[in-house]
Design a protein around this motif. Structure first.
Motif, PDB file in Angstrom:
ATOM      1  N   MET A   1       0.834  -1.173   0.175  1.00 11.21           N
ATOM      2  CA  MET A   1      -0.020  -0.028   0.001  1.00 11.21           C
ATOM      3  C   MET A   1       0.846   1.318   0.061  1.00 11.21           C
ATOM      4  N   VAL A   2       2.152   1.160  -0.115  1.00 13.87           N
ATOM      5  CA  VAL A   2       3.174   2.203   0.007  1.00 13.87           C
ATOM      6  C   VAL A   2       3.172   2.919  -1.250  1.00 13.87           C
ATOM      7  N   GLY A   3       3.327   4.134  -1.480  1.00 14.02           N
ATOM      8  CA  GLY A   3       3.569   4.946  -2.351  1.00 14.02           C
ATOM      9  C   GLY A   3       2.457   5.878  -2.829  1.00 14.02           C
TER      10      GLY A   3
ATOM     11  N   ASP B   1       8.873   9.939 -13.574  1.00 14.52           N
ATOM     12  CA  ASP B   1       8.209   8.809 -14.304  1.00 14.52           C
ATOM     13  C   ASP B   1       9.278   8.343 -15.323  1.00 14.52           C
ATOM     14  N   GLY B   2       9.253   7.185 -15.323  1.00 15.16           N
ATOM     15  CA  GLY B   2      10.025   6.299 -16.363  1.00 15.16           C
ATOM     16  C   GLY B   2      11.273   5.925 -15.608  1.00 15.16           C
ATOM     17  N   LYS B   3      11.527   6.202 -14.486  1.00 19.16           N
ATOM     18  CA  LYS B   3      12.766   5.650 -13.589  1.00 19.16           C
ATOM     19  C   LYS B   3      12.219   4.846 -12.274  1.00 19.16           C
ATOM     20  N   TYR B   4      12.962   4.014 -12.127  1.00 20.84           N
ATOM     21  CA  TYR B   4      12.822   3.255 -10.859  1.00 20.84           C
ATOM     22  C   TYR B   4      13.160   4.209  -9.873  1.00 20.84           C
ATOM     23  N   ARG B   5      12.475   4.342  -8.676  1.00 19.43           N
ATOM     24  CA  ARG B   5      12.895   4.932  -7.534  1.00 19.43           C
ATOM     25  C   ARG B   5      13.437   4.166  -6.276  1.00 19.43           C
TER      26      ARG B   5
ATOM     27  N   TYR C   1      12.600   1.856   0.123  1.00 17.89           N
ATOM     28  CA  TYR C   1      11.359   1.463  -0.763  1.00 17.89           C
ATOM     29  C   TYR C   1      11.886   1.554  -2.112  1.00 17.89           C
ATOM     30  N   LEU C   2      11.708   0.222  -2.955  1.00 26.53           N
ATOM     31  CA  LEU C   2      11.709   0.313  -4.418  1.00 26.53           C
ATOM     32  C   LEU C   2      10.589   0.364  -5.073  1.00 26.53           C
ATOM     33  N   MET C   3      10.528   1.551  -5.883  1.00 24.78           N
ATOM     34  CA  MET C   3       9.298   1.630  -6.475  1.00 24.78           C
ATOM     35  C   MET C   3       9.634   1.836  -8.195  1.00 24.78           C
ATOM     36  N   GLY C   4       8.562   1.354  -8.787  1.00 21.35           N
ATOM     37  CA  GLY C   4       8.788   1.087 -10.246  1.00 21.35           C
ATOM     38  C   GLY C   4       8.719   2.491 -11.226  1.00 21.35           C
TER      39      GLY C   4
ATOM     40  N   PHE D   1       4.839   0.290  -6.156  1.00 26.14           N
ATOM     41  CA  PHE D   1       5.667  -0.358  -5.127  1.00 26.14           C
ATOM     42  C   PHE D   1       6.065  -1.641  -5.760  1.00 26.14           C
ATOM     43  N   ILE D   2       7.494  -1.883  -5.315  1.00 23.08           N
ATOM     44  CA  ILE D   2       7.914  -3.022  -5.983  1.00 23.08           C
ATOM     45  C   ILE D   2       8.561  -4.008  -4.508  1.00 23.08           C
ATOM     46  N   ASP D   3       9.236  -3.133  -3.942  1.00 17.20           N
ATOM     47  CA  ASP D   3       9.942  -3.943  -2.746  1.00 17.20           C
ATOM     48  C   ASP D   3      10.318  -2.965  -1.699  1.00 17.20           C
TER      49      ASP D   3
END
Ligand code: NI
Length: 205
Positions: free
Chosen positions: A44-46, A65-69, A173-176, A181-183
């Motif tokens: 639920m993060v992000g 946008d377009g980059k992982y964060r 947090y790894l975001m797409g 949210f990814i990890d």
């Protein structure tokens, strides 16, 4: 079956409340909450944010946008955990290599906007990695970003630390590329483990 499903659906909700509320202090090490939350809560993060970068420029989540964060919340006066975690963020990017790291925007968001002005953030993030964006904002903007990322932060009096310190959750947090949210990485995970997740996720896309 109905009862079981209802029960299962209650668990994440309870965890969200514990994660967000003062009860989180029970899982706190004194300064930083570092116990990894359940995946149901983490997913639920992000969300949207509007903040100011270390050069004084207004930025929103859409600018990435377009980059992982790779996102971390903390504050520059933090004596131990935050600098260690930002060092780890930098190490993970270096281990992952330029090809992977070039597709990731590392982001440090302050939980102490009162002291962490853009100028303070600029000096601070530069100590760790040239690609880290340091974000600050008004109290309201920071509160909104914290709420989106389910970050717990609370001021506590500490005469040794310029009057106060800030207790806060300490996850990375790894975001797409669309902010999804990814990890999530806890304080216990090392740079090599984070780099592995970055490589796996970014290479796969
Ligand atoms: Ni800290």
């Amino acid at each position: 079956m109905k009862t079981k499903h209802a029960f299962l659906r209650l668990i994440p909700l309870t965890m969200v409340l514990a994660f967000l509320g003062p009860a989180a202090a029970t899982a706190h090490d004194g300064k930083h909450e570092t116990v990894k939350p359940a995946a149901a809560t983490a997913s639920m993060v992000g969300g949207a944010f509007t903040l100011t970068d270390q050069n004084g420029k207004a930025v929103t989540d859409k600018d990435f946008d377009g980059k992982y964060r790779l996102v971390y919340f903390g504050f520059t006066s933090c004596p131990d955990i935050c600098p260690g975690d930002l060092r780890k963020m930098a190490d993970a990017l270096n281990i992952a290599g330029d090809k992977i790291a070039g597709r990731i925007a590392p982001i440090f968001i302050t939980v102490d906007p009162q002291r962490d002005t853009p100028a303070v953030m600029k000096d601070y993030v530069a100590q760790f990695h040239p690609s880290i964006t340091g974000l600050t904002g008004t109290d309201k903007q920071i509160a909104e970003a914290q709420a989106a990322y389910k970050v717990y932060a609370s001021k506590a009096q500490d005469p040794k630390m310029n009057g106060y310190t800030v207790d806060h959750s300490a996850y990375m947090y790894l975001m797409g590329p669309k902010g999804e949210f990814i990890d999530i990485f806890s304080h216990d995970e090392n740079a090599g483990q984070i780099a592995e997740s970055l490589k796996k996720t970014v290479s796969a896309s």
